[in-house]
Scaffold this motif. Structure first.
Motif, PDB file in Angstrom:
ATOM      1  N   PHE A 140       0.798  -1.223   0.000  1.00  0.00           N
ATOM      2  CA  PHE A 140       0.000   0.000   0.000  1.00  0.00           C
ATOM      3  C   PHE A 140       0.838   1.284   0.000  1.00  0.00           C
ATOM      4  CE2 PHE A 140      -2.693  -3.204   2.154  1.00  0.00           C
ATOM      5  CZ  PHE A 140      -3.737  -3.236   1.240  1.00  0.00           C
ATOM      6  N   SER A 141       1.643   1.483   1.016  1.00  0.00           N
ATOM      7  CA  SER A 141       2.304   2.778   1.198  1.00  0.00           C
ATOM      8  C   SER A 141       3.176   3.156   0.017  1.00  0.00           C
ATOM      9  CB  SER A 141       3.131   2.767   2.494  1.00  0.00           C
ATOM     10  OG  SER A 141       2.307   2.509   3.610  1.00  0.00           O
ATOM     11  N   ASN A 144       1.522   4.811  -2.970  1.00  0.00           N
ATOM     12  CA  ASN A 144       0.817   6.070  -2.685  1.00  0.00           C
ATOM     13  C   ASN A 144      -0.559   5.810  -2.060  1.00  0.00           C
ATOM     14  OD1 ASN A 144       0.839   8.916  -2.695  1.00  0.00           O
ATOM     15  ND2 ASN A 144      -0.498   8.959  -4.494  1.00  0.00           N
ATOM     16  N   ASN A 145      -0.598   4.806  -1.193  1.00  0.00           N
ATOM     17  CA  ASN A 145      -1.850   4.413  -0.557  1.00  0.00           C
ATOM     18  C   ASN A 145      -1.587   4.297   0.954  1.00  0.00           C
ATOM     19  OD1 ASN A 145      -4.455   3.566  -0.213  1.00  0.00           O
ATOM     20  ND2 ASN A 145      -4.316   1.860  -1.641  1.00  0.00           N
ATOM     21  N   HIS A 149      -6.154   5.521   4.348  1.00  0.00           N
ATOM     22  CA  HIS A 149      -6.647   6.063   3.083  1.00  0.00           C
ATOM     23  C   HIS A 149      -7.926   5.306   2.705  1.00  0.00           C
ATOM     24  CE1 HIS A 149      -6.872   7.300  -1.096  1.00  0.00           C
ATOM     25  NE2 HIS A 149      -5.865   8.149  -0.905  1.00  0.00           N
ATOM     26  N   ALA A 151      -9.187   4.524  -0.034  1.00  0.00           N
ATOM     27  CA  ALA A 151      -9.051   3.596  -1.158  1.00  0.00           C
ATOM     28  C   ALA A 151      -8.591   2.205  -0.706  1.00  0.00           C
ATOM     29  CB  ALA A 151      -8.067   4.165  -2.181  1.00  0.00           C
ATOM     30  N   ARG A 152      -8.133   2.098   0.540  1.00  0.00           N
ATOM     31  CA  ARG A 152      -7.694   0.789   1.050  1.00  0.00           C
ATOM     32  C   ARG A 152      -8.858  -0.132   1.409  1.00  0.00           C
ATOM     33  NH1 ARG A 152      -2.638   0.086   5.029  1.00  0.00           N
ATOM     34  NH2 ARG A 152      -1.085   1.400   4.028  1.00  0.00           N
ATOM     35  N   ASP A 156      -7.643  -3.848   1.978  1.00  0.00           N
ATOM     36  CA  ASP A 156      -6.894  -3.943   3.232  1.00  0.00           C
ATOM     37  C   ASP A 156      -7.506  -5.052   4.096  1.00  0.00           C
ATOM     38  OD1 ASP A 156      -5.007  -3.274   5.048  1.00  0.00           O
ATOM     39  OD2 ASP A 156      -5.941  -1.420   5.703  1.00  0.00           O
ATOM     40  N   PHE A 268      -7.335   5.724  -8.955  1.00  0.00           N
ATOM     41  CA  PHE A 268      -6.476   4.810  -8.217  1.00  0.00           C
ATOM     42  C   PHE A 268      -5.378   5.656  -7.594  1.00  0.00           C
ATOM     43  CE2 PHE A 268      -7.954   2.331 -11.941  1.00  0.00           C
ATOM     44  CZ  PHE A 268      -8.730   1.395 -11.275  1.00  0.00           C
ATOM     45  N   PRO A 269      -5.012   5.408  -6.352  1.00  0.00           N
ATOM     46  CA  PRO A 269      -3.991   6.249  -5.713  1.00  0.00           C
ATOM     47  C   PRO A 269      -2.611   6.120  -6.336  1.00  0.00           C
ATOM     48  CG  PRO A 269      -4.578   4.389  -4.308  1.00  0.00           C
ATOM     49  CD  PRO A 269      -5.561   4.405  -5.436  1.00  0.00           C
ATOM     50  N   PHE A 270      -2.361   5.020  -7.059  1.00  0.00           N
ATOM     51  CA  PHE A 270      -1.016   4.798  -7.592  1.00  0.00           C
ATOM     52  C   PHE A 270      -0.869   5.258  -9.040  1.00  0.00           C
ATOM     53  CE2 PHE A 270      -3.349   0.970  -6.395  1.00  0.00           C
ATOM     54  CZ  PHE A 270      -3.881   0.563  -7.615  1.00  0.00           C
TER      55      PHE A 270
END
Length: 351
Positions: A140-141, A144-145, A149, A151-152, A156, A268-270
């Protein structure tokens, strides 16, 4: 014919008429039992003289042996007849061909995965493999998550009750996206000496197929599923390249040019910008329906930075496609769970 000969014949006749072991034992009792006719003859010897006892006794013994011989012969006949019936009931047709171990075949998901690897391999992509138990940072991290967050929430899920040396939790990877970071970092380290040269390092072009895990289960989702992650990073890689690569892949995978491809804006965060990739077949049972097959986008600058690269110099795209879903569309399977039920009637169709 004397009385003893008649008695022997009578015993032989009764034994022959006995059709079961029980009937035979009843007939034996009438001749050789405690009150049987031979026993009565033996008792009658007491009234005879010594000389007559010897001759009469010898004759009775001979009679007894003859009756016992007839009894033994009939017992054997009944046993043979019973065995013959049993063998007939349990008969084996030895003319049938022997049972052989059936030939195996590749699982349809394995077939789809190998097909994907071959198609992208023909376009110059490497194939990377990595751990299914990942740290929270890689899952995740680094993408960029960060923690908490929103979006997880869909991903998660499965965690292992342990941490790494840095205090980060381990989880069952919810996607194969961690291989973006792992492969790119290894690639950057390998070519670090070229960073200051005009040509820079070679482009990163890789796919990462494998198992992934999320809490989800229905006809089109499974807690364990397969995903292929794609990544292409270089100094001048655009959305145009993403569309070209994915269109080439999807037409090769389904072996048809009779389909359309579209990109829908998404998040998407990435990646930034991000898009969902849909396809629509121009013929067949799914004709005219837009079907989601992938998420994709331009790799977020922070993810580029976490790869150990300069986002001012390097740019690229990434996508993630469900291998199980692609296999369902290719083989016309309407329930994802069929792939994992282990029913040979279903799996044998793909040999």
């Amino acid at each position: 014919m004397n009385d003893l000969d008649q008695l022997l014949q009578s015993a032989q006749a009764e034994f022959a008429a006995a059709n079961t072991p029980a009937d035979l034992e009843n007939a034996k009792a009438r001749f050789l039992g405690k009150s049987g006719r031979v026993t009565e003859l033996m008792k009658g010897l007491a009234a005879l003289t010594v000389e007559k006892k010897k001759s009469r006794g010898a004759e009775i013994n001979q009679l007894k042996q003859g009756i016992e011989s007839a009894l033994t012969a009939r017992r054997q006949q009944l046993a043979d007849a019973e065995l013959a019936l049993q063998l007939k009931a349990e008969a084996l047709d030895v003319s049938l061909p022997g049972r052989q171990r059936g030939t195996g075949g590749l699982h349809p998901i394995t077939r789809a995965m190998e097909r994907i690897e071959a198609i992208f391999g023909s376009m110059g992509f490497d194939v990377a493999d990595g751990p299914e138990i990942e740290t929270d940072w890689f899952s995740f991290s680094a993408l960029n998550n960060p923690e908490n967050h929103p979006a997880r929430s869909m991903q998660d899920t499965f965690y292992v009750d342990m941490k790494d040396e840095g205090g980060r939790w381990f989880n069952l990877r919810p996607h194969t996206s961690p291989m973006q970071i792992r492969y790119a970092q290894a690639h950057a380290r390998r070519y670090a000496h070229q960073a200051s040269t005009p040509e820079g390092m070679p482009e990163i072009r890789v796919i990462a197929p494998g198992r992934t895990y999320r809490v989800d289960s229905d006809a089109t989702h499974s807690p364990m599923f397969h995903q292929v992650e794609g990544l292409w990073v270089g100094e001048n890689i655009s959305f145009k390249d993403l569309k070209s690569v994915y269109l080439n892949f999807i037409t090769a995978f389904f072996e048809t040019d009779a389909l359309e491809l579209r990109f829908r804006p998404s998040y998407f965060p990435f990646t930034e910008p991000s898009a969902e990739i849909d396809i629509m077949f121009e013929s067949g049972p799914l004709k005219g329906r837009w079907l989601e097959v992938s998420g994709a986008g331009q790799v977020h600058p922070q993810v580029i930075r976490n790869m150990g690269l300069d986002p001012e110099r390097y740019i690229g795209f990434a996508f993630g496609s469900g291998i199980d879903r692609l296999a369902m569309l290719r083989y016309g399977v309407n329930d994802l769970r069929l792939f994992f039920d282990g029913d040979l009637r279903f799996l044998s169709q793909f040999k």
